[in-house]
Design an enzyme around this catalytic site. Structure first.
Site, PDB file in Angstrom:
ATOM      1  CG  LEU A  59      -1.999  -1.050   1.251  1.00 32.30           C
ATOM      2  CD1 LEU A  59      -2.681  -1.055   2.609  1.00 32.30           C
ATOM      3  CD2 LEU A  59      -3.017  -0.823   0.170  1.00 32.30           C
ATOM      4  CG  ASP A 118      -5.948  10.248   8.014  1.00 31.95           C
ATOM      5  OD1 ASP A 118      -6.914  10.720   7.400  1.00 31.95           O
ATOM      6  OD2 ASP A 118      -5.252  10.891   8.828  1.00 31.95           O
ATOM      7  CG  LEU A 119      -7.679   2.703   4.292  1.00 31.33           C
ATOM      8  CD1 LEU A 119      -8.394   1.862   5.332  1.00 31.33           C
ATOM      9  CD2 LEU A 119      -8.326   2.546   2.921  1.00 31.33           C
ATOM     10  CG  ASP A 120      -4.430   0.548   5.268  1.00 29.99           C
ATOM     11  OD1 ASP A 120      -4.712  -0.087   6.308  1.00 29.99           O
ATOM     12  OD2 ASP A 120      -4.884   0.258   4.155  1.00 29.99           O
ATOM     13  CD  GLU A 121      -2.417   8.090   4.851  1.00 24.75           C
ATOM     14  OE1 GLU A 121      -2.297   9.150   5.504  1.00 24.75           O
ATOM     15  OE2 GLU A 121      -2.706   8.049   3.647  1.00 24.75           O
TER      16      GLU A 121
END
Length: 286
Positions: free
Chosen positions: A199, A229-232
């Site tokens: 990702l 915050d998606l995948d952050e």
């Protein structure tokens, strides 16, 4: 020493002279034996972080509340954010899964062998596929199918389950649903996710096949706290491994899943051993 009741003290506060000495004096005055101590001063943020595992000498075991009451004076003096935990008590963990079983299987094994000192309060899934894995271990399986129409309702049911079971940590063990901002906020600092490190370059259901098509030479996995915050979210643990042209998509998938399971297990272990501090967008991991 290993048979004595053990406690873990976690401390975060503005950095200044005398913090370690004050903690040491508190321990010494009560005849404590420090088994393990970690500390870090972040000179950029001006924050001090420490985790100390200790035992009391003698046959008496004070309650956690007694220890907390005694430490309050020291904590107020240095404006500490702090916690004291009984290190022998298993952390209550809820695991969320979809259809992939490798991370759940690994966590169950590490729990059974004693590597992870956790009590699994429930396995929650939006599919029925892995019910058998939970139930053969005597763990409640909760089926919460998610659609656009019922997502808010199902997340509310999940939060109620977390509260009812006293769950301390939610683990997304390849749970293939995006959590709403509301749920991420409610679980801030106590929800860990695992994903492959492709990702954001390789999104979708078959990232390892996309990686093969692009001829990647390095694959990995990342465990992090969940945020809106998606995948952050703040990263807890990462693993990488070199691959080459001889790795077909199936082989890449096998290597990737093995790293996902290991990385997630490490992150869970650090968290339940009280060794992770959030430091802005970063983490301090002892």
């Amino acid at each position: 020493m290993k048979d004595k009741p053990a406690y873990i003290l976690r401390v975060s506060c503005p950095g200044r002279v005398g913090i370690v000495a004050a903690i040491g004096n508190f321990m010494a005055d009560r005849g404590c034996f420090i088994k393990e101590l970690h500390q870090y001063d972040d000179l950029n943020t001006g924050r001090f972080f420490s985790t100390i595992e200790f035992v009391f000498e003698g046959s008496q075991k004070p309650s956690v509340n007694q220890v907390k009451a005694a430490f309050e004076v020291t904590a107020l003096r240095f404006d500490m954010e702090w916690e004291i935990h009984d290190a022998t008590e298993p952390a209550k963990v809820l695991i969320m899964v979809s259809k992939y079983d490798h991370c759940l299987r690994d966590l169950l094994y590490r729990r059974a062998t004693g590597e992870l000192n956790i009590e699994i309060t429930a396995v929650v899934s939006n599919h029925e596929d892995l019910r058998y894995m939970a139930e053969r271990e005597g763990i409640p399986f909760v089926y919460l199918p998610v659609t656009k129409a019922n997502k808010v309702e199902q997340e509310a049911a999940l939060l109620q389950l977390v509260e009812d079971t006293g769950t301390e940590l939610v683990v997304l063990a390849r749970y293939m649903q995006v959590l709403t901002d509301t749920l991420c906020t409610a679980l801030a600092g106590r929800c860990i996710n695992i994903h492959h490190s492709f990702l954001p370059g390789f999104k979708g259901a078959k990232p390892y096949y996309q990686a093969y098509e692009r001829g990647v030479k390095l694959i990995g996995a990342t465990a992090h706290y969940v945020t809106g915050d998606l995948d952050e979210g703040p990263i807890i643990e990462q693993m990488v491994e070199r691959v080459d042209h001889g790795h077909d998509p199936q082989h890449l998938t096998q290597v990737g899943r093995d790293m996902e399971a290991q990385t997630l297990a490490r992150a869970v272990k650090y968290h339940v051993r009280r060794r992770v501090f959030q430091n802005g967008l970063r983490t301090v991991v002892f």
